[in-house]
Design a protein around this motif. Sequence first.
Motif, mmCIF file in Angstrom:
data_model
loop_
_atom_site.group_PDB
_atom_site.id
_atom_site.type_symbol
_atom_site.label_atom_id
_atom_site.label_comp_id
_atom_site.label_asym_id
_atom_site.label_seq_id
_atom_site.Cartn_x
_atom_site.Cartn_y
_atom_site.Cartn_z
ATOM 1 N N LEU A 177 0.829 -1.201 0.000
ATOM 2 C CA LEU A 177 0.000 0.000 0.000
ATOM 3 C C LEU A 177 0.869 1.260 0.000
ATOM 4 N N ARG B 82 -8.503 -3.718 7.364
ATOM 5 C CA ARG B 82 -8.812 -2.333 7.735
ATOM 6 C C ARG B 82 -7.669 -1.718 8.535
ATOM 7 N N ASP C 101 -4.791 -0.862 6.172
ATOM 8 C CA ASP C 101 -5.089 0.359 5.422
ATOM 9 C C ASP C 101 -4.884 1.603 6.287
ATOM 10 N N SER D 246 -1.118 2.239 6.874
ATOM 11 C CA SER D 246 -0.435 2.829 5.714
ATOM 12 C C SER D 246 -0.711 4.324 5.629
ATOM 13 N N THR D 247 -1.941 4.739 5.929
ATOM 14 C CA THR D 247 -2.276 6.165 5.930
ATOM 15 C C THR D 247 -1.495 6.908 7.003
#
Length: 408
Positions: free
Chosen positions: A161, A301, A304, A307-308
């Motif tokens: 990601l 989730r 994700d 990674s943000t």
Amino acid sequence: MAKILFKCILVSVILLGLSCANVQPQARANTVTVEGQAAINKGMPLLAKKQALQDAIRQASLQSSVNIHSQTLVSQNNVSLDTVSMRTAADVSNTKIIKEWTTDNVYHVVAMVELSADNSCTAHHRKRIIATAFPLVKQEQVTGYETQDLYSGIPRELNNLLIESGDFIGTNATNINLYPRADLAPESQDQAAYRPSKVMQIAASNGVQFVLSGVIRDLEVESTEYMSGAGPLAFARSLAREVVARRGIGIDAYVHDGFTGALLFQQRYVDTVIGDVWIPATYTVGSERFNSTSTGAKIARIIDQASTDIRRTLSCYPFTTRIVEIKDNKVFINAGAQEKINVGDQLVVYSTGGDDLNLDGGLGFIGKDKQPAGVLTIHTITPRYSIGSLEVPARELGVKVGDWVKSW
């Protein structure tokens, strides 16, 4: 007719008020103009310019956000300790020099500094990162009938990601485990005063700036103790547990700086799954079948979100790479077009500046800390590496293969 017109105007005003109330104010960046200074040493004005700009950025950061902590200790009516510490909390998203000059061997710059309002910056270069394994703190929490891909799959998908974001060039090395004692992570157990940390060794040997690691802190399924006993009810509860259960999820993610070995990012992500909590053995992290399971969906989730968070944390961090070869005054660095290096870029070279004792094949040093040695101006770019020149020949500055270069 007048009443109808009045009602229409009233309704319009109400709707306008509601729409305005739903508009969230956008965070605006704060731009300040400041002056910075630095001494010109060894006839290197470019390095002084870089340092003067850094001084200006510090001044701008102090104007925006600063935390001050003071401590005073009194012993026998006398002040025995009086300290003041100061830490800035602003992130710089952009800078522009609007004026520069020199006086008495001092470089001056006046710069417009844009301080980020949301703690994020625009990445000018792609940074290299390597993903290592996420070991389980308790191996018994994942049975032999479940997927064994979590150990390598979670960091692999997290790294993917980061690569897809366009801000990173990633390498997967999930066979490497930084934490033999996962319960003590992120503490490392192989520290020695005479050699660099394992993180720094991995970064140097793989030519990366950041090292991604982590641990799977929790995947425990609820205890079966309360289901013990005899009779139809206990048997029914035991069968139900195979279909409906509760499972905790806890995953820690870390990012270390390969230049210093410092821990830059540390975050724990927790969640709970209720229902069919098992992940079949043939499912791999990131696959559609993995994400279709209750536990897999929660883990996806978390990946994700991690990674943000990592992108936001590292966006303001300077780009760093290494010198791989020196020929006369040509300096080759391990970054090129794929890292978005451009002709004319100026990078600061950090060197030990001496012949200190090396005990690990050049990966570390004893004695002097790395200090800014000069500014490398890029004039040739290839997909994998770039060539630049220093203001003063490398041999005169003590610059050598393996030294670091940074964007500032």
